[in-house]
Scaffold this motif. Sequence first.
Motif, PDB file in Angstrom:
ATOM      1  N   LEU A  65       0.820  -1.195   0.000  1.00 20.04           N
ATOM      2  CA  LEU A  65       0.000   0.000   0.000  1.00 20.04           C
ATOM      3  C   LEU A  65       0.859   1.252   0.000  1.00 20.04           C
ATOM      4  CD1 LEU A  65      -2.470  -1.047   2.849  1.00 20.04           C
ATOM      5  CD2 LEU A  65      -2.850  -1.273   0.392  1.00 20.04           C
ATOM      6  N   ALA A  66       0.269   2.330  -0.473  1.00 23.95           N
ATOM      7  CA  ALA A  66       0.891   3.646  -0.382  1.00 23.95           C
ATOM      8  C   ALA A  66      -0.232   4.678  -0.408  1.00 23.95           C
ATOM      9  CB  ALA A  66       1.866   3.873  -1.545  1.00 23.95           C
ATOM     10  N   PRO A  67      -0.236   5.648   0.496  1.00 19.31           N
ATOM     11  CA  PRO A  67       0.730   5.800   1.586  1.00 19.31           C
ATOM     12  C   PRO A  67       0.492   4.792   2.708  1.00 19.31           C
ATOM     13  CG  PRO A  67      -0.933   7.510   1.726  1.00 19.31           C
ATOM     14  CD  PRO A  67      -1.202   6.763   0.442  1.00 19.31           C
ATOM     15  N   ALA A  68       1.518   4.612   3.518  1.00 22.28           N
ATOM     16  CA  ALA A  68       1.472   3.721   4.666  1.00 22.28           C
ATOM     17  C   ALA A  68       2.076   4.477   5.856  1.00 22.28           C
ATOM     18  CB  ALA A  68       2.268   2.446   4.372  1.00 22.28           C
ATOM     19  N   PRO A  69       1.773   4.062   7.091  1.00 17.58           N
ATOM     20  CA  PRO A  69       0.975   2.910   7.487  1.00 17.58           C
ATOM     21  C   PRO A  69      -0.521   3.150   7.344  1.00 17.58           C
ATOM     22  CG  PRO A  69       1.721   4.097   9.426  1.00 17.58           C
ATOM     23  CD  PRO A  69       2.370   4.756   8.245  1.00 17.58           C
ATOM     24  N   VAL A  70      -1.302   2.107   7.642  1.00 23.88           N
ATOM     25  CA  VAL A  70      -2.753   2.157   7.517  1.00 23.88           C
ATOM     26  C   VAL A  70      -3.356   2.436   8.886  1.00 23.88           C
ATOM     27  CG1 VAL A  70      -4.803   0.882   6.837  1.00 23.88           C
ATOM     28  CG2 VAL A  70      -2.649   0.506   5.634  1.00 23.88           C
ATOM     29  N   ASP A  71      -4.259   3.376   8.930  1.00 26.45           N
ATOM     30  CA  ASP A  71      -4.933   3.710  10.184  1.00 26.45           C
ATOM     31  C   ASP A  71      -6.155   2.812  10.345  1.00 26.45           C
ATOM     32  OD1 ASP A  71      -5.732   4.887  12.512  1.00 26.45           O
ATOM     33  OD2 ASP A  71      -6.630   6.653  11.556  1.00 26.45           O
ATOM     34  N   GLU A 116      10.341   5.022   0.847  1.00 22.30           N
ATOM     35  CA  GLU A 116       9.774   6.330   0.538  1.00 22.30           C
ATOM     36  C   GLU A 116       9.859   6.532  -0.973  1.00 22.30           C
ATOM     37  OE1 GLU A 116       8.116  10.118   1.807  1.00 22.30           O
ATOM     38  OE2 GLU A 116       8.539   8.277   2.914  1.00 22.30           O
ATOM     39  N   GLN A 117       8.762   6.993  -1.560  1.00 22.65           N
ATOM     40  CA  GLN A 117       8.697   7.177  -3.012  1.00 22.65           C
ATOM     41  C   GLN A 117       8.394   8.643  -3.318  1.00 22.65           C
ATOM     42  OE1 GLN A 117       5.341   5.323  -5.107  1.00 22.65           O
ATOM     43  NE2 GLN A 117       6.814   4.477  -6.560  1.00 22.65           N
ATOM     44  N   GLU A 118       9.247   9.269  -4.120  1.00 29.64           N
ATOM     45  CA  GLU A 118       9.057  10.683  -4.441  1.00 29.64           C
ATOM     46  C   GLU A 118       7.929  10.855  -5.457  1.00 29.64           C
ATOM     47  OE1 GLU A 118      11.632  14.653  -5.777  1.00 29.64           O
ATOM     48  OE2 GLU A 118      12.597  12.673  -5.687  1.00 29.64           O
ATOM     49  N   ILE A 119       7.179  11.937  -5.268  1.00 28.92           N
ATOM     50  CA  ILE A 119       6.088  12.286  -6.168  1.00 28.92           C
ATOM     51  C   ILE A 119       6.535  13.458  -7.045  1.00 28.92           C
ATOM     52  CG2 ILE A 119       3.678  13.009  -6.336  1.00 28.92           C
ATOM     53  CD1 ILE A 119       4.054  10.275  -5.081  1.00 28.92           C
ATOM     54  N   PHE A 120       6.233  13.377  -8.341  1.00 29.80           N
ATOM     55  CA  PHE A 120       6.604  14.416  -9.304  1.00 29.80           C
ATOM     56  C   PHE A 120       5.351  15.022  -9.927  1.00 29.80           C
ATOM     57  CE2 PHE A 120      10.272  11.738  -8.941  1.00 29.80           C
ATOM     58  CZ  PHE A 120      11.363  12.571  -9.126  1.00 29.80           C
ATOM     59  N   PRO A 176      10.009  19.004  -1.694  1.00 29.27           N
ATOM     60  CA  PRO A 176       9.775  17.655  -2.213  1.00 29.27           C
ATOM     61  C   PRO A 176       8.572  17.000  -1.545  1.00 29.27           C
ATOM     62  CG  PRO A 176      12.091  17.992  -1.672  1.00 29.27           C
ATOM     63  CD  PRO A 176      11.358  19.177  -1.131  1.00 29.27           C
ATOM     64  N   VAL A 177       7.884  16.179  -2.322  1.00 25.65           N
ATOM     65  CA  VAL A 177       6.708  15.451  -1.837  1.00 25.65           C
ATOM     66  C   VAL A 177       6.974  13.963  -2.027  1.00 25.65           C
ATOM     67  CG1 VAL A 177       4.249  14.991  -2.201  1.00 25.65           C
ATOM     68  CG2 VAL A 177       5.125  17.333  -2.369  1.00 25.65           C
ATOM     69  N   GLY A 178       6.678  13.181  -1.019  1.00 22.62           N
ATOM     70  CA  GLY A 178       6.853  11.737  -1.131  1.00 22.62           C
ATOM     71  C   GLY A 178       5.709  10.997  -0.476  1.00 22.62           C
ATOM     72  N   ARG A 179       5.696   9.708  -0.693  1.00 16.04           N
ATOM     73  CA  ARG A 179       4.730   8.850  -0.010  1.00 16.04           C
ATOM     74  C   ARG A 179       5.453   7.585   0.437  1.00 16.04           C
ATOM     75  NH1 ARG A 179       0.803   5.795  -4.413  1.00 16.04           N
ATOM     76  NH2 ARG A 179       2.453   4.879  -5.691  1.00 16.04           N
TER      77      ARG A 179
END
Length: 294
Positions: A149-155, A166-170, A263-266
């Motif tokens: 899953l992304a984003p994680a963790p799960v609530d 961690e995965q960068e968002i463009f 920068p933005v990541g998930r």
Amino acid sequence: MTAQLAPQLALLTALRRTTNVTRAAELLGVPQPTVSRRISALGEALGAPLTVPDGRGIRLTRAAELLADAAERALAAVDAGVRQAREEVDPESGHVVLGFLHLLGRSLVPTLLRGYRADHPGVRFTLVQGSRQDMVDRLTSGELDLALLAPAPVDDPLLDTAVLAEQEIFLSVPTSHRLADRPSAAIEDLKDEEFVLLETGYGLRTITDDLCAAAGFEPKIAFEGQESDTVRGLVAAGLGVALLPRFEPGSPAGVVEVPLVPPVGRTIGLAWRKDVVLPPAVLRFRERVRAQRW
């Protein structure tokens, strides 16, 4: 009647196959008188005989034939269940039901499975794709063993999650877009842009909505979709902009990926149910994924 019949399913199928009480007893490995008593008891419970003489053997009555048909179907299902249970007990021949987001299916999932199957070729995988919310729902209902899953963790109190990477968002824009030649872009630069978004329930949709809200505007939605490749295709066609992870492998045709500032990541995580005992094959795959160097 069902409770009385269930233990005798193999008896009915053996009688149909052999048309002989003695041979049916040999096939089942029980004494012939035991078979005769069971036939008689089942007939009494049904209210009609199960067999009638036929030459030197017997044949099933019409009522018994109907029961035998059901017995064969039931035994086939039980045989399949036994085979699956044995596979689950043996980690080297088990079965893993893995859910994941569409975006993770391009490179991450194939890479994980290729490495694991090289070491454990007997393990079978069932792969299920969907939105983040769909994966969470399927995990909690028991349809999935594990989910990326992304984003994680799960609530969710029913789930445990291990954060993996961690995965960068463009910012994805058409090659002719005003921001295509910029070294970076801010979310505020997108206030007047039309967006191509994934549908509600997808993690990236939530990230996009939250970023725009923090910048003081709502995204203008031109199109919504369920597949990242479709979203990129619409961006390439000049129909809007999108926030997406980097395209892998290579570069997407007709699209420029602009870094965001800041920068933005998930986070990418692996989730599973807290309250179930995972089969050995699932546990072994889970620990392999958690130990992976990301």
